[in-house]
Scaffold this motif. Structure first.
Motif, mmCIF file in Angstrom:
data_model
loop_
_atom_site.group_PDB
_atom_site.id
_atom_site.type_symbol
_atom_site.label_atom_id
_atom_site.label_comp_id
_atom_site.label_asym_id
_atom_site.label_seq_id
_atom_site.Cartn_x
_atom_site.Cartn_y
_atom_site.Cartn_z
ATOM 1 N N TYR A 180 0.832 -1.199 0.000
ATOM 2 C CA TYR A 180 0.000 0.000 0.000
ATOM 3 C C TYR A 180 0.867 1.249 0.000
ATOM 4 O O TYR A 180 2.016 1.240 0.445
ATOM 5 C CB TYR A 180 -0.951 0.018 1.204
ATOM 6 N N ALA A 181 0.285 2.325 -0.514
ATOM 7 C CA ALA A 181 0.981 3.611 -0.567
ATOM 8 C C ALA A 181 -0.057 4.721 -0.497
ATOM 9 O O ALA A 181 -1.197 4.556 -0.952
ATOM 10 C CB ALA A 181 1.809 3.732 -1.838
ATOM 11 N N GLY A 182 0.341 5.849 0.076
ATOM 12 C CA GLY A 182 -0.571 6.972 0.187
ATOM 13 C C GLY A 182 0.169 8.289 0.147
ATOM 14 O O GLY A 182 1.331 8.384 0.553
ATOM 15 N N LEU A 183 -0.499 9.312 -0.356
ATOM 16 C CA LEU A 183 0.075 10.650 -0.430
ATOM 17 C C LEU A 183 -0.985 11.633 0.068
ATOM 18 O O LEU A 183 -2.133 11.590 -0.377
ATOM 19 C CB LEU A 183 0.463 10.989 -1.867
ATOM 20 N N ALA A 184 -0.611 12.512 1.008
ATOM 21 C CA ALA A 184 -1.576 13.442 1.593
ATOM 22 C C ALA A 184 -0.924 14.796 1.821
ATOM 23 O O ALA A 184 0.271 14.898 2.099
ATOM 24 C CB ALA A 184 -2.117 12.893 2.905
ATOM 25 N N GLY A 185 -1.734 15.853 1.729
ATOM 26 C CA GLY A 185 -1.236 17.202 1.953
ATOM 27 C C GLY A 185 -2.399 18.169 2.079
ATOM 28 O O GLY A 185 -3.565 17.797 1.915
ATOM 29 N N LYS A 186 -2.086 19.439 2.363
ATOM 30 C CA LYS A 186 -3.114 20.456 2.531
ATOM 31 C C LYS A 186 -2.790 21.683 1.687
ATOM 32 O O LYS A 186 -1.627 22.061 1.524
ATOM 33 C CB LYS A 186 -3.231 20.871 3.995
ATOM 34 N N VAL A 187 -3.868 22.304 1.175
ATOM 35 C CA VAL A 187 -3.758 23.572 0.467
ATOM 36 C C VAL A 187 -4.765 24.505 1.117
ATOM 37 O O VAL A 187 -5.968 24.441 0.843
ATOM 38 C CB VAL A 187 -4.066 23.428 -1.037
ATOM 39 N N GLY A 188 -4.298 25.331 2.045
ATOM 40 C CA GLY A 188 -5.206 26.176 2.798
ATOM 41 C C GLY A 188 -6.148 25.343 3.647
ATOM 42 O O GLY A 188 -5.721 24.506 4.442
ATOM 43 N N LYS A 189 -7.440 25.496 3.431
ATOM 44 C CA LYS A 189 -8.447 24.742 4.190
ATOM 45 C C LYS A 189 -8.818 23.413 3.526
ATOM 46 O O LYS A 189 -9.666 22.677 4.028
ATOM 47 C CB LYS A 189 -9.716 25.584 4.357
ATOM 48 N N LEU A 190 -8.176 23.124 2.393
ATOM 49 C CA LEU A 190 -8.488 21.913 1.635
ATOM 50 C C LEU A 190 -7.440 20.837 1.882
ATOM 51 O O LEU A 190 -6.255 21.053 1.631
ATOM 52 C CB LEU A 190 -8.561 22.234 0.149
ATOM 53 N N ALA A 191 -7.879 19.669 2.393
ATOM 54 C CA ALA A 191 -6.993 18.526 2.608
ATOM 55 C C ALA A 191 -7.203 17.523 1.483
ATOM 56 O O ALA A 191 -8.346 17.156 1.171
ATOM 57 C CB ALA A 191 -7.289 17.876 3.954
ATOM 58 N N LEU A 192 -6.112 17.072 0.885
ATOM 59 C CA LEU A 192 -6.172 16.138 -0.234
ATOM 60 C C LEU A 192 -5.436 14.856 0.114
ATOM 61 O O LEU A 192 -4.421 14.881 0.818
ATOM 62 C CB LEU A 192 -5.539 16.771 -1.485
ATOM 63 N N ALA A 193 -5.932 13.726 -0.374
ATOM 64 C CA ALA A 193 -5.285 12.443 -0.089
ATOM 65 C C ALA A 193 -5.592 11.447 -1.194
ATOM 66 O O ALA A 193 -6.686 11.451 -1.779
ATOM 67 C CB ALA A 193 -5.759 11.890 1.255
ATOM 68 N N ALA A 194 -4.623 10.588 -1.475
ATOM 69 C CA ALA A 194 -4.792 9.520 -2.458
ATOM 70 C C ALA A 194 -4.104 8.266 -1.934
ATOM 71 O O ALA A 194 -3.053 8.358 -1.287
ATOM 72 C CB ALA A 194 -4.208 9.931 -3.807
ATOM 73 N N THR A 195 -4.697 7.093 -2.193
ATOM 74 C CA THR A 195 -4.096 5.839 -1.740
ATOM 75 C C THR A 195 -4.189 4.783 -2.837
ATOM 76 O O THR A 195 -5.065 4.843 -3.711
ATOM 77 C CB THR A 195 -4.811 5.277 -0.485
ATOM 78 N N TYR A 196 -3.273 3.823 -2.760
ATOM 79 C CA TYR A 196 -3.330 2.648 -3.632
ATOM 80 C C TYR A 196 -2.992 1.439 -2.773
ATOM 81 O O TYR A 196 -2.023 1.449 -2.005
ATOM 82 C CB TYR A 196 -2.336 2.739 -4.784
ATOM 83 N N THR A 197 -3.794 0.379 -2.914
ATOM 84 C CA THR A 197 -3.577 -0.846 -2.141
ATOM 85 C C THR A 197 -3.706 -2.052 -3.051
ATOM 86 O O THR A 197 -4.665 -2.160 -3.829
ATOM 87 C CB THR A 197 -4.593 -0.983 -0.989
ATOM 88 N N ASP A 198 -2.756 -2.955 -2.953
ATOM 89 C CA ASP A 198 -2.752 -4.190 -3.748
ATOM 90 C C ASP A 198 -2.861 -5.374 -2.794
ATOM 91 O O ASP A 198 -1.931 -5.667 -2.042
ATOM 92 C CB ASP A 198 -1.456 -4.267 -4.554
ATOM 93 N N PHE A 199 -4.027 -6.026 -2.788
ATOM 94 C CA PHE A 199 -4.260 -7.208 -1.943
ATOM 95 C C PHE A 199 -4.053 -8.463 -2.782
ATOM 96 O O PHE A 199 -4.653 -8.619 -3.849
ATOM 97 C CB PHE A 199 -5.696 -7.214 -1.402
#
Length: 396
Positions: free
Chosen positions: A237-256
């Motif tokens: 699994y991998a994930g990337l997250a961050g914020k731009v002002g009041k907006l929080a963004l996130a993306a993930t990928y998981t391989d089962f």
């Protein structure tokens, strides 16, 4: 003052008594067993005696008076850690900082949680279930950069007392730093896609890098649970997250890989989400999920989904009277989740859609109640399921 205490504190100062003037107090003659130690403490300014030039060794000392002596000894560089731990509250009132000492004295900390819950969802023949769950958390500081966390759990079935209760380690892992990378390894809880994909125990290792923009990646095995597809022999699994002002963004990928329900069944799930905080109390978020599940090279399952979440405030265990509301709408395909975080009936469905509403409230310090309502429908056969979940959580 006890003989051992006087001698111990005097030795902690690491200086000799011969350098100081004789007879600091009229009631402590030169031949007294504690003369040298009292002389040393008086000359160092740790003890002052009474206004009539007496030591008053036969008088009982208050905790506040003792704390003053400990504070002065600490200021002189004496090693009085055990005494400082004993009189930590009084020292705090005196404004003496003992943070480093507390770190040494409390190298291992134990906290806990007791949860009683009642649910009605149609899963059981009688239509309800009720349990008592106890958790004991053990946190140990290994060094400045590494720590250990363990969690013992016990569940008691209060409905029919089946006798299957057991106490076991549900978590056991270490956290630390290797250069600028934060590392976690062992059996920890893994939450993917805010729990819309997976939220359960995980045996593996994880690395995280960054602060404002954070990258997380891990590898291991999904731990067995009681929900569909909750075990996979190999997971990336991998994930990337961050914020731009009041907006929080996130993306993930998981391989089962090699999910237990279907032999050699593999699945992967992508998520991308955004949450906007209007202020400190109100937020609105949306998540898109894309799943893929192939058996024998044939792809035949619903593989898209989305979740919308609205939140208002939230109960805080330390703040009596605090409360919160959460509303969610789900439309998730069968391949977009393996072990969902919700307390609804979705994990027995072949994809689902519907909504949930949650309310929580802090009745007293460290006592929080919560009620959840779910109204869901199976996307495969249109069967419906309504669930009410209630709980009271005590933390200590």
């Amino acid at each position: 003052m006890k003989k051992s205490l006087v001698l111990a504190m005097a030795m902690a100062l690491g200086v000799t008594a011969s350098a100081y003037a004789a007879n600091p107090f009229s009631d402590v003659p030169a031949g007294h067993w504690a003369y040298d130690s009292i002389n040393k403490l008086a000359a160092a300014g740790v003890i002052e005696g009474y206004g009539d030039a007496t030591f008053g060794g036969d008088k009982l000392m208050t905790r506040y008076e003792m704390a003053q002596i400990v504070a002065k000894a600490m200021a002189k560089g004496a090693n009085v850690d055990k005494l400082a731990a004993e009189f930590a509250d009084e020292l705090d009132n005196l404004g003496v900082r003992v943070a480093n000492l507390e770190k040494k004295a409390d190298n291992v900390k134990i906290t806990g949680e007791v949860r009683y819950h009642y649910t009605e969802d149609g899963k059981d023949a009688d239509g309800y279930a009720t349990k008592l769950r106890s958790r004991i958390w053990i946190n140990g500081q290994i060094n400045d950069d590494w720590k250990y966390t363990g969690m013992l759990q016990n569940e008691q079935n209060l409905k029919d007392n089946t006798g299957d209760e057991k106490t076991e380690f549900q978590r056991a892992y270490v956290n630390g730093k290797l250069g600028g990378v934060a590392v976690q390894a062992g059996r920890y809880n893994l939450n993917i896609g805010e729990g819309n994909v997976y939220d359960n125990r995980f045996d593996g290792i994880q690395a995280a890098y960054g602060k404002d923009v954070k990258l997380v990646a891990g590898y291991g095995k999904a731990d067995p649970g009681d929900q569909k597809g909750s075990e996979a022999e190999e997971v990336y699994y991998a994930g990337l997250a961050g914020k731009v002002g009041k907006l929080a963004l996130a993306a993930t990928y998981t391989d089962f890989n090699n999910i237990d329900e279907v032999e050699e069944d593999d699945a992967n799930v992508w998520t991308i989400g955004a949450t906007y905080a209007f202020d400190k109390n109100i937020s609105l978020g949306a998540m898109y999920l894309q799943g893929e599940d192939e058996v024998g090279g044939v792809k035949d399952l619903d593989d898209t989904g989305y979740v919308v979440t609205a939140k208002y405030k939230g109960a805080k265990a330390a703040q009596v009277g605090s409360w919160g509301l959460v509303a969610k709408y789900y439309d998730q395909g069968e391949t977009t989740y393996l072990d969902h975080t919700m307390n609804g009936y979705a994990d027995k469905m072949d994809g689902f859609k519907g909504y949930s509403v949650t309310a929580n409230y802090t009745f007293a310090k460290n006592i929080v109640g919560q009620v959840e309502w779910y109204d869901l429908k199976d996307k495969h056969d249109d069967s419906k399921a309504s669930t009410i979940w209630s709980q009271v959580v005590f933390t200590f």
